[in-house]
Design an enzyme around this catalytic site. Structure first.
Site, PDB file in Angstrom:
ATOM      1  N   GLU A  98       0.868  -1.224   0.161  1.00  0.00           N
ATOM      2  CA  GLU A  98      -0.081   0.087  -0.042  1.00  0.00           C
ATOM      3  C   GLU A  98       0.911   1.324  -0.036  1.00  0.00           C
ATOM      4  O   GLU A  98       0.393   2.219  -0.585  1.00  0.00           O
ATOM      5  CB  GLU A  98      -0.837  -0.082   1.298  1.00  0.00           C
ATOM      6  N   LYS A 155     -11.776   4.678   1.942  1.00  0.00           N
ATOM      7  CA  LYS A 155     -10.567   4.064   1.073  1.00  0.00           C
ATOM      8  C   LYS A 155     -11.141   2.823   0.584  1.00  0.00           C
ATOM      9  O   LYS A 155     -11.244   1.588   0.569  1.00  0.00           O
ATOM     10  CB  LYS A 155      -9.583   3.216   2.293  1.00  0.00           C
TER      11      LYS A 155
END
Length: 123
Positions: A22, A99
């Site tokens: 990420e 997200k």
């Protein structure tokens, strides 16, 4: 305070998350901010100096999203809320960080964290 200025769907790529991939790859984060502001002075004067300049605020929020990585979107939401409360006229902010590409192995629409902060809570 009944007045609100709302900025929804502000998108920026950040490198936040607990997983290495990420932080390496980055992903889109979406920010919604509801600012509780007395808009009467701006309405009376018709002067942007008497309100929150949402374009400038958007720039500052994007700087936070694209800036220093954090593990949790809770931390990101707190940082973004502080930016909003740094605006002199903002008494309260409801801020959500979405997200949409969270690393979940199941079909889902969204993951989001919402914080609700008032000026007197600002740290």
């Amino acid at each position: 305070m009944p007045d609100r200025i709302t900025l929804r769907g502000l998108r920026a790529v950040g490198h936040h998350g607990v997983f290495d991939f990420e932080r390496r790859q980055g992903q889109v984060f979406v920010v919604d901010a509801v600012l509780h502001v007395d808009t009467a002075p701006a309405a009376a004067s018709d002067d942007v100096e008497d309100t929150v300049h949402y374009g400038e605020l958007a720039d500052r929020l994007v700087q936070v999203v694209t800036g220093e990585p954090v593990d949790l979107i809770e931390t990101l939401a707190e940082r973004l809320a502080r930016v909003c409360l740094a605006q002199e006229l903002v008494e309260r902010v409801e801020l959500t960080v979405h997200k949409p590409s969270a690393p979940i192995e199941h079909e889902f629409e969204d993951v989001a964290v919402t914080v609700d902060r008032r000026r007197e809570e600002e740290r």
